[in-house]
Design a protein around this motif. Sequence first.
Motif, PDB file in Angstrom:
ATOM      1  N   LEU A  37      32.216  23.164   6.599  1.00  3.26           N
ATOM      2  CA  LEU A  37      33.783  23.793   6.304  1.00  3.26           C
ATOM      3  C   LEU A  37      34.705  22.604   6.334  1.00  3.26           C
ATOM      4  CD1 LEU A  37      33.761  26.598   9.074  1.00  3.26           C
ATOM      5  CD2 LEU A  37      32.998  26.677   7.034  1.00  3.26           C
ATOM      6  N   HIS A  39      38.682  21.208   6.070  1.00  2.00           N
ATOM      7  CA  HIS A  39      39.845  21.647   6.147  1.00  2.00           C
ATOM      8  C   HIS A  39      40.911  21.062   5.216  1.00  2.00           C
ATOM      9  CE1 HIS A  39      41.224  17.771   7.441  1.00  2.00           C
ATOM     10  NE2 HIS A  39      40.127  17.669   8.100  1.00  2.00           N
ATOM     11  N   TRP A  48      39.352  25.673  12.063  1.00  2.00           N
ATOM     12  CA  TRP A  48      38.195  26.239  11.538  1.00  2.00           C
ATOM     13  C   TRP A  48      37.271  26.876  13.030  1.00  2.00           C
ATOM     14  CZ3 TRP A  48      37.384  28.259   7.054  1.00  2.00           C
ATOM     15  CH2 TRP A  48      37.567  27.381   5.924  1.00  2.00           C
ATOM     16  N   GLN A  52      34.483  29.353  13.084  1.00  2.00           N
ATOM     17  CA  GLN A  52      33.214  28.649  13.272  1.00  2.00           C
ATOM     18  C   GLN A  52      32.427  29.377  14.713  1.00  2.00           C
ATOM     19  OE1 GLN A  52      33.860  24.883  15.083  1.00  2.00           O
ATOM     20  NE2 GLN A  52      31.634  24.308  14.962  1.00  2.00           N
ATOM     21  N   VAL A  64      31.605  21.381  10.752  1.00  2.00           N
ATOM     22  CA  VAL A  64      33.125  21.241  10.486  1.00  2.00           C
ATOM     23  C   VAL A  64      33.609  19.883  10.332  1.00  2.00           C
ATOM     24  CG1 VAL A  64      35.544  21.609  10.926  1.00  2.00           C
ATOM     25  CG2 VAL A  64      33.494  23.136  11.886  1.00  2.00           C
ATOM     26  N   PHE A 254      42.001  31.845   8.184  1.00  2.00           N
ATOM     27  CA  PHE A 254      40.788  31.743   9.322  1.00  2.00           C
ATOM     28  C   PHE A 254      41.501  31.553  10.655  1.00  2.00           C
ATOM     29  CE2 PHE A 254      41.952  28.057   6.427  1.00  2.00           C
ATOM     30  CZ  PHE A 254      42.911  27.323   7.172  1.00  2.00           C
TER      31      PHE A 254
END
Length: 270
Positions: A37, A39, A48, A52, A64, A254
């Motif tokens: 992921l 950002h 996240w 997550q 992340v 998110f």
Amino acid sequence: MKPFRFTALLAAVLLCALVACSDEKTDPAAPPKTFVLVHGAWQAPYAWQLVQQQLVQQGQRVVVVELPGHGADTTPPATLTLDSYRDKVVAAIAAQPGHVILVGHSLGGMVVTAVAERIPDRIDKLVYIGAFLPANGQSLLALASTDSTSQLGAALVPSADQLTLGIRPDRLLPVFIQDGNAAVQKLVTDNYRAEPAIPFTNPVTVTAANFGRVDKYYVHTSQDQAVGLRLQKRMVAAAGITKTYTLPSGHCPFLSLPDQVSAVLLGLAR
């Protein structure tokens, strides 16, 4: 002959049923997927955290990435480029086994595009969420300049040295998360820091041979005040992406709609 035919048919049906049942019992559970992921601008890995948590609870692996110059990273903004971001994500993927589902939000869309061009064979699926999606030679600045509905440009405050871009305090929440509850709005405010400016001007190179063969998905954010829906749709059409979703959210689903984002990602994992 008729009793024989009936008996033979019944035996065949039973055999098929037994085979099917046997296959069901011996099929292993689907292995977990690895999500990476990425950002966007003015944010960090904290963004996240809700998604997550849900992905991990469903047995998935989640990485992340903290982009340089964001979160706790103190890399000087004068040294940062889009390639710096790309290389951080490439290194994160290299540390994982097998293929990954790579997800980028906002500025992160520029990053994951560059990553897909560099290592297409490591990416199972490429997912954009309210993200910039460049064609060959386009920069984020070039794309954003065509966005007639975005409220972000008018809220920007460049630093004296032009190396970072800030956002007017009174515009941060309306532009980024007008649809979020008080808790997630506080997260955005508490974790805000000025954004390195140079990567906004860096163009992305993509080719049909690399980026073009990666399986792509786009999640539209229909109430987005930072990356307008019209621009999102133009970018998707230009990239030839046909697999899309739409969430009734602002720029950060998110945080405002984590259950729905998680459901989309889990659906892709299956």
